[in-house]
Design a protein around this motif. Structure first.
Motif, PDB file in Angstrom:
ATOM      1  N   TYR A   1       7.700  17.881  11.327  1.00 31.74           N
ATOM      2  CA  TYR A   1       8.634  19.001  11.524  1.00 31.74           C
ATOM      3  C   TYR A   1       7.891  20.339  11.472  1.00 31.74           C
ATOM      4  CZ  TYR A   1      11.917  15.274  10.754  1.00 31.74           C
ATOM      5  OH  TYR A   1      12.594  14.093  10.854  1.00 31.74           O
ATOM      6  N   GLY A   2       8.074  21.138  12.485  1.00 31.68           N
ATOM      7  CA  GLY A   2       7.431  22.445  12.563  1.00 31.68           C
ATOM      8  C   GLY A   2       5.977  22.400  13.003  1.00 31.68           C
ATOM      9  N   ALA A   3       5.467  21.226  13.358  1.00 32.09           N
ATOM     10  CA  ALA A   3       4.052  21.083  13.718  1.00 32.09           C
ATOM     11  C   ALA A   3       3.662  21.953  14.905  1.00 32.09           C
ATOM     12  CB  ALA A   3       3.726  19.624  14.004  1.00 32.09           C
ATOM     13  N   GLU A   4       4.552  22.081  15.854  1.00 28.01           N
ATOM     14  CA  GLU A   4       4.218  22.849  17.057  1.00 28.01           C
ATOM     15  C   GLU A   4       3.992  24.328  16.757  1.00 28.01           C
ATOM     16  OE1 GLU A   4       8.591  22.971  16.455  1.00 28.01           O
ATOM     17  OE2 GLU A   4       7.141  21.355  16.455  1.00 28.01           O
ATOM     18  N   GLU A   5       4.446  24.798  15.616  1.00 23.01           N
ATOM     19  CA  GLU A   5       4.294  26.202  15.243  1.00 23.01           C
ATOM     20  C   GLU A   5       3.070  26.443  14.362  1.00 23.01           C
ATOM     21  OE1 GLU A   5       8.013  26.906  13.310  1.00 23.01           O
ATOM     22  OE2 GLU A   5       9.158  26.484  15.126  1.00 23.01           O
ATOM     23  N   GLN A   6       2.353  25.381  14.005  1.00 25.97           N
ATOM     24  CA  GLN A   6       1.230  25.499  13.075  1.00 25.97           C
ATOM     25  C   GLN A   6      -0.087  25.687  13.826  1.00 25.97           C
ATOM     26  OE1 GLN A   6       1.991  25.852   9.926  1.00 25.97           O
ATOM     27  NE2 GLN A   6       4.089  25.511  10.603  1.00 25.97           N
ATOM     28  N   PRO A   7      -0.984  26.483  13.246  1.00 26.65           N
ATOM     29  CA  PRO A   7      -2.300  26.648  13.883  1.00 26.65           C
ATOM     30  C   PRO A   7      -3.133  25.366  13.727  1.00 26.65           C
ATOM     31  CG  PRO A   7      -2.224  27.810  11.787  1.00 26.65           C
ATOM     32  CD  PRO A   7      -0.833  27.284  12.050  1.00 26.65           C
ATOM     33  N   ASP A   8      -4.109  25.218  14.583  1.00 27.49           N
ATOM     34  CA  ASP A   8      -4.968  24.035  14.569  1.00 27.49           C
ATOM     35  C   ASP A   8      -5.623  23.800  13.209  1.00 27.49           C
ATOM     36  OD1 ASP A   8      -4.320  23.589  17.190  1.00 27.49           O
ATOM     37  OD2 ASP A   8      -6.234  24.309  17.999  1.00 27.49           O
ATOM     38  N   ILE A   9      -5.893  24.860  12.483  1.00 24.18           N
ATOM     39  CA  ILE A   9      -6.578  24.737  11.195  1.00 24.18           C
ATOM     40  C   ILE A   9      -5.801  23.833  10.222  1.00 24.18           C
ATOM     41  CG2 ILE A   9      -5.582  26.824  10.154  1.00 24.18           C
ATOM     42  CD1 ILE A   9      -9.203  25.631   9.702  1.00 24.18           C
ATOM     43  N   VAL A  10      -4.485  23.813  10.318  1.00 25.69           N
ATOM     44  CA  VAL A  10      -3.671  22.950   9.452  1.00 25.69           C
ATOM     45  C   VAL A  10      -4.027  21.488   9.696  1.00 25.69           C
ATOM     46  CG1 VAL A  10      -1.310  22.146   8.984  1.00 25.69           C
ATOM     47  CG2 VAL A  10      -1.772  24.588   9.243  1.00 25.69           C
TER      48      VAL A  10
ATOM     49  N   ARG B   1       0.848  -1.191   0.000  1.00 24.85           N
ATOM     50  CA  ARG B   1       0.000   0.000   0.000  1.00 24.85           C
ATOM     51  C   ARG B   1       0.887   1.247   0.000  1.00 24.85           C
ATOM     52  NH1 ARG B   1      -5.073  -0.861   2.383  1.00 24.85           N
ATOM     53  NH2 ARG B   1      -5.588   1.131   1.414  1.00 24.85           N
ATOM     54  N   LEU B   2       0.354   2.362  -0.465  1.00 23.89           N
ATOM     55  CA  LEU B   2       1.124   3.588  -0.623  1.00 23.89           C
ATOM     56  C   LEU B   2       0.785   4.619   0.455  1.00 23.89           C
ATOM     57  CD1 LEU B   2       0.629   3.988  -4.471  1.00 23.89           C
ATOM     58  CD2 LEU B   2       2.535   2.883  -3.285  1.00 23.89           C
ATOM     59  N   LEU B   3       1.800   5.361   0.846  1.00 22.35           N
ATOM     60  CA  LEU B   3       1.640   6.536   1.695  1.00 22.35           C
ATOM     61  C   LEU B   3       1.909   7.736   0.789  1.00 22.35           C
ATOM     62  CD1 LEU B   3       3.533   5.172   4.805  1.00 22.35           C
ATOM     63  CD2 LEU B   3       1.062   5.485   4.556  1.00 22.35           C
ATOM     64  N   PRO B   4       0.902   8.555   0.507  1.00 21.96           N
ATOM     65  CA  PRO B   4       0.999   9.497  -0.606  1.00 21.96           C
ATOM     66  C   PRO B   4       1.791  10.776  -0.383  1.00 21.96           C
ATOM     67  CG  PRO B   4      -1.120   9.721   0.428  1.00 21.96           C
ATOM     68  CD  PRO B   4      -0.417   8.573   1.113  1.00 21.96           C
ATOM     69  N   ALA B   5       1.941  11.222   0.840  1.00 21.07           N
ATOM     70  CA  ALA B   5       2.562  12.538   1.003  1.00 21.07           C
ATOM     71  C   ALA B   5       3.958  12.439   1.593  1.00 21.07           C
ATOM     72  CB  ALA B   5       1.673  13.445   1.845  1.00 21.07           C
ATOM     73  N   SER B   6       4.079  12.042   2.839  1.00 22.38           N
ATOM     74  CA  SER B   6       5.375  11.962   3.527  1.00 22.38           C
ATOM     75  C   SER B   6       6.184  13.240   3.355  1.00 22.38           C
ATOM     76  CB  SER B   6       6.180  10.746   3.065  1.00 22.38           C
ATOM     77  OG  SER B   6       5.482   9.562   3.330  1.00 22.38           O
ATOM     78  N   THR B   7       5.480  14.358   3.348  1.00 26.76           N
ATOM     79  CA  THR B   7       6.135  15.645   3.167  1.00 26.76           C
ATOM     80  C   THR B   7       6.849  16.062   4.451  1.00 26.76           C
ATOM     81  OG1 THR B   7       4.087  16.779   3.760  1.00 26.76           O
ATOM     82  CG2 THR B   7       4.519  16.426   1.408  1.00 26.76           C
ATOM     83  N   ASP B   8       7.703  17.060   4.330  1.00 26.76           N
ATOM     84  CA  ASP B   8       8.548  17.444   5.461  1.00 26.76           C
ATOM     85  C   ASP B   8       7.835  18.268   6.534  1.00 26.76           C
ATOM     86  OD1 ASP B   8       8.315  19.833   4.124  1.00 26.76           O
ATOM     87  OD2 ASP B   8      10.453  20.060   3.726  1.00 26.76           O
ATOM     88  N   SER B   9       6.563  18.563   6.327  1.00 33.72           N
ATOM     89  CA  SER B   9       5.792  19.261   7.354  1.00 33.72           C
ATOM     90  C   SER B   9       4.305  19.043   7.086  1.00 33.72           C
ATOM     91  CB  SER B   9       6.101  20.763   7.359  1.00 33.72           C
ATOM     92  OG  SER B   9       5.406  21.418   6.329  1.00 33.72           O
ATOM     93  N   PRO B  10       3.475  19.296   8.091  1.00 34.58           N
ATOM     94  CA  PRO B  10       2.037  19.104   7.880  1.00 34.58           C
ATOM     95  C   PRO B  10       1.432  20.086   6.878  1.00 34.58           C
ATOM     96  CG  PRO B  10       2.511  19.812  10.152  1.00 34.58           C
ATOM     97  CD  PRO B  10       3.811  19.609   9.474  1.00 34.58           C
ATOM     98  N   ILE B  11       2.068  21.212   6.673  1.00 35.36           N
ATOM     99  CA  ILE B  11       1.512  22.244   5.794  1.00 35.36           C
ATOM    100  C   ILE B  11       1.271  21.732   4.376  1.00 35.36           C
ATOM    101  CG2 ILE B  11       1.995  24.478   4.709  1.00 35.36           C
ATOM    102  CD1 ILE B  11       3.510  25.203   7.269  1.00 35.36           C
ATOM    103  N   SER B  12       2.167  20.905   3.862  1.00 35.57           N
ATOM    104  CA  SER B  12       2.077  20.477   2.458  1.00 35.57           C
ATOM    105  C   SER B  12       1.435  19.108   2.260  1.00 35.57           C
ATOM    106  CB  SER B  12       3.471  20.497   1.833  1.00 35.57           C
ATOM    107  OG  SER B  12       4.388  19.791   2.644  1.00 35.57           O
ATOM    108  N   ALA B  13       0.946  18.478   3.315  1.00 31.71           N
ATOM    109  CA  ALA B  13       0.397  17.121   3.199  1.00 31.71           C
ATOM    110  C   ALA B  13      -0.788  17.045   2.240  1.00 31.71           C
ATOM    111  CB  ALA B  13      -0.014  16.598   4.573  1.00 31.71           C
ATOM    112  N   VAL B  14      -1.759  17.915   2.393  1.00 28.49           N
ATOM    113  CA  VAL B  14      -2.950  17.876   1.545  1.00 28.49           C
ATOM    114  C   VAL B  14      -2.586  18.211   0.105  1.00 28.49           C
ATOM    115  CG1 VAL B  14      -5.202  18.947   1.103  1.00 28.49           C
ATOM    116  CG2 VAL B  14      -4.539  18.319   3.444  1.00 28.49           C
ATOM    117  N   GLU B  15      -1.733  19.195  -0.075  1.00 26.83           N
ATOM    118  CA  GLU B  15      -1.306  19.593  -1.425  1.00 26.83           C
ATOM    119  C   GLU B  15      -0.684  18.417  -2.175  1.00 26.83           C
ATOM    120  OE1 GLU B  15       1.887  22.674  -3.520  1.00 26.83           O
ATOM    121  OE2 GLU B  15       1.862  22.452  -1.348  1.00 26.83           O
ATOM    122  N   TYR B  16       0.131  17.624  -1.495  1.00 27.14           N
ATOM    123  CA  TYR B  16       0.796  16.488  -2.145  1.00 27.14           C
ATOM    124  C   TYR B  16      -0.121  15.275  -2.280  1.00 27.14           C
ATOM    125  CZ  TYR B  16       5.377  18.328  -3.009  1.00 27.14           C
ATOM    126  OH  TYR B  16       6.418  19.041  -3.541  1.00 27.14           O
ATOM    127  N   ALA B  17      -1.001  15.055  -1.320  1.00 28.99           N
ATOM    128  CA  ALA B  17      -1.875  13.879  -1.374  1.00 28.99           C
ATOM    129  C   ALA B  17      -3.015  14.035  -2.376  1.00 28.99           C
ATOM    130  CB  ALA B  17      -2.429  13.585   0.014  1.00 28.99           C
TER     131      ALA B  17
END
Length: 170
Positions: A140-149, A103-119
């Motif tokens: 990475y950087g998750a603690e600095e992101q707002p809940d909306i992300v 099975r595939l994991l589609p994003a695995s991006t370096d931060s939560p910000i880009s997960a939806v964009e890549y998936a």
């Protein structure tokens, strides 16, 4: 040269652990030129090397890899979301030809910000979508992101009936 890796995978599988193979962080030198971008003319070779690894693990060592990801495609591989989707489409077709059930994991991006964009382009592909296991990202950087992300990631995953997976902590 990978016999030690395969033996370790076999041992872990025998212990009942799930296996995730990630490609991208330690690509062979013949795939990566000096500037660090995965060239499009090497995609076929990359797909074949991944498929050969999976087949050898299965046929020689009895190990099936549960999940596959391209590690941080927006980082080391420098792939766009659409470029990653095309690579997954070709990889999933090759897996299907070889009877690979990974099975595939589609994003695995370096931060939560880009997960939806890549998936998104991967999950929109009817051929690849059934192979996707979860919407994933690295923290990475998750603690600095707002809940909306995180709400956006959760809503997006829910819209496809998928869980969310944090595949690397940092």
């Amino acid at each position: 040269q990978f016999d030690r890796v395969f033996r370790t995978l076999k041992q872990l599988k025998d212990e009942g652990r799930r296996m995730t193979l990630c490609e991208g962080f330690f690509l062979p030198a013949w795939l990566m030129p000096e500037q660090g971008r995965l060239p499009a003319d090497k995609h076929d070779e990359l797909i074949e090397s991944i498929a050969a690894f999976m087949v050898r693990a299965r046929e020689v060592y009895g190990v099936t890899i549960d999940y596959f990801e391209f590690n941080e495609p927006n980082g080391i591989l420098q792939l766009s979301p659409d470029g990653l989707a095309q690579l997954y489409k070709r990889l999933s077709a090759r897996f299907s030809q070889l009877g690979i059930t990974t099975r595939l994991l589609p994003a695995s991006t370096d931060s939560p910000i880009s997960a939806v964009e890549y998936a998104t382009p991967i999950l929109l592909d009817a051929q690849v979508r059934p192979l996707v296991h979860a919407v994933d990202y690295h923290s990475y950087g998750a603690e600095e992101q707002p809940d909306i992300v995180f709400e956006r990631i959760a809503a997006f995953a829910k819209s496809y009936g998928l869980p969310v997976s944090v595949t690397e902590l940092g």
